[in-house]
Design a protein around this motif. Sequence first.
Motif, PDB file in Angstrom:
ATOM      1  N   CYS A 175       0.860  -1.188   0.000  1.00  0.00           N
ATOM      2  CA  CYS A 175       0.000   0.000   0.000  1.00  0.00           C
ATOM      3  C   CYS A 175       0.893   1.234   0.000  1.00  0.00           C
ATOM      4  O   CYS A 175       1.843   1.325   0.778  1.00  0.00           O
ATOM      5  CB  CYS A 175      -0.906  -0.002   1.231  1.00  0.00           C
TER       6      CYS A 175
ATOM      7  N   CYS B 232       0.158   5.635   2.753  1.00  0.00           N
ATOM      8  CA  CYS B 232       0.852   6.360   3.826  1.00  0.00           C
ATOM      9  C   CYS B 232       2.258   5.786   4.005  1.00  0.00           C
ATOM     10  O   CYS B 232       2.570   4.707   3.498  1.00  0.00           O
ATOM     11  CB  CYS B 232       0.028   6.345   5.117  1.00  0.00           C
TER      12      CYS B 232
ATOM     13  N   CYS C  18       2.495  -0.678   4.132  1.00  0.00           N
ATOM     14  CA  CYS C  18       2.177  -2.056   4.546  1.00  0.00           C
ATOM     15  C   CYS C  18       2.284  -3.016   3.360  1.00  0.00           C
ATOM     16  O   CYS C  18       1.813  -2.705   2.255  1.00  0.00           O
ATOM     17  CB  CYS C  18       0.759  -2.125   5.088  1.00  0.00           C
TER      18      CYS C  18
HETATM   19  S1  SF4 Z   1      -1.550   1.861   7.404  1.00  0.00           S
HETATM   20 FE1  SF4 Z   1      -0.801   0.517   5.797  1.00  0.00          FE
HETATM   21  S2  SF4 Z   1      -2.626  -0.147   4.694  1.00  0.00           S
HETATM   22 FE2  SF4 Z   1      -3.210   1.624   5.923  1.00  0.00          FE
HETATM   23  S3  SF4 Z   1      -2.972   3.400   4.592  1.00  0.00           S
HETATM   24 FE3  SF4 Z   1      -1.023   3.162   5.677  1.00  0.00          FE
HETATM   25  S4  SF4 Z   1       0.217   1.887   4.339  1.00  0.00           S
HETATM   26 FE4  SF4 Z   1      -1.892   1.675   3.649  1.00  0.00          FE
END
Ligand code: SF4
Length: 375
Positions: free
Chosen positions: A57, A60, A64
């Motif tokens: 992902c 952010c 993950c």
């Molecule tokens: S916490 Fe992990 S899954 Fe959720 S938005 Fe951030 S990177 Fe993506």
Amino acid sequence: MARRDFLAFWTRCLWVLGAAHLLGLPERCGAQSAQKGLIKAKLSPYFTRLNGGTIQCDLCPRHCRMDPGERGFCRVRENQQGQCYTLAYGNPCVIHVDPIERKPFFHVLPGTTSLSLATAGCNFDCKFCQTWEISQASPEDVYSYDMPSFFIIDTATEMGVRSIAYTYVEPVIFCEYMLDLGPLAKRAGLLRVVHSNGFISPAPLGDLCGVLDAANIDLKGFTETFYRELCLGELAPVLETLKALKQHGIHLEITHLVIPLKNDDMSLIREMCLWVGKELGVDTPVHFSRFYPLHKLRNLPPTPVKTLEQARVVALSAGLEYVYIGNVPGHEGENTFCPRCKRLLIRRTGYMIGEMHLKDGQCGYCGKPIPGIWE
Ligand code: SF4
């Protein structure tokens, strides 16, 4: 009084009386009652395919990695057949009409109301979270409303609010919902405001900047240790977000929740304020907010009002021009003063506006331009 103005007036009065929940907002506008675990998965553009069906992902900075069927840290991003789906789209579990001062925004349409919404999930895990029942929940654990974007806009218009606020939990995790709501809200003449932890990757942040008018970003502490130990997050990406929002011309305010023994060191508060003044401008409004014992920090006392007053003095002496005290209704630090002639510009008591002496976005006495969105 026009029907829209009448509704706006009474929703504000009901909120002040603590009765906003009586309005049954979504039902008024045709949505079904809240349903437990309502999920309408939507494909996210923010992910990278890795080997063997695994994805990363990219929404952010946590990045993950998820094998098929797995979810990310925030509980609302899932690997479905090698693609990343958001489970926080069109299914808010909270929808309220609030004074915009509650977000808090003190330089955006004072005295108006905002249709405020949140979904389950968060990309942080703050030990002091005030909304942990939903931020640390999965979408299947909460009751949510079926609210497609046009329903939100219809509801906002019906209630006579002036803005849509993405708030209460961490709006970054329902980024795609904000992206779709933004243009519709603008067309309906509504401002788009967000209160966020600022923990988002540069690409989605760039997209969001196109559909936002104002942001209040939590600067929860000013060390990586604080972010790591109390939020399971990082400070550096939040500072980058603040700079990017400023560069994009989004109206910016900052909230610093002052927690006894955790982030109330005045030398660090001074360092933070100097950084704000240098990188974002001394005219950036900063809110020092009072902590109350909650969630995993119930052992700590509420922030002494004296500590908040000290932080305000430190910030003003570091050159910041608009420094507020939050969660202490009736305190003088809730008011806005002109940095040039020092006269009172906006008097507030809690979320109520007492008097206002602004003219066309300028001090009504000396004419100094005051940053904000005033009309
Ligand atoms: S916490 Fe992990 S899954 Fe959720 S938005 Fe951030 S990177 Fe993506």
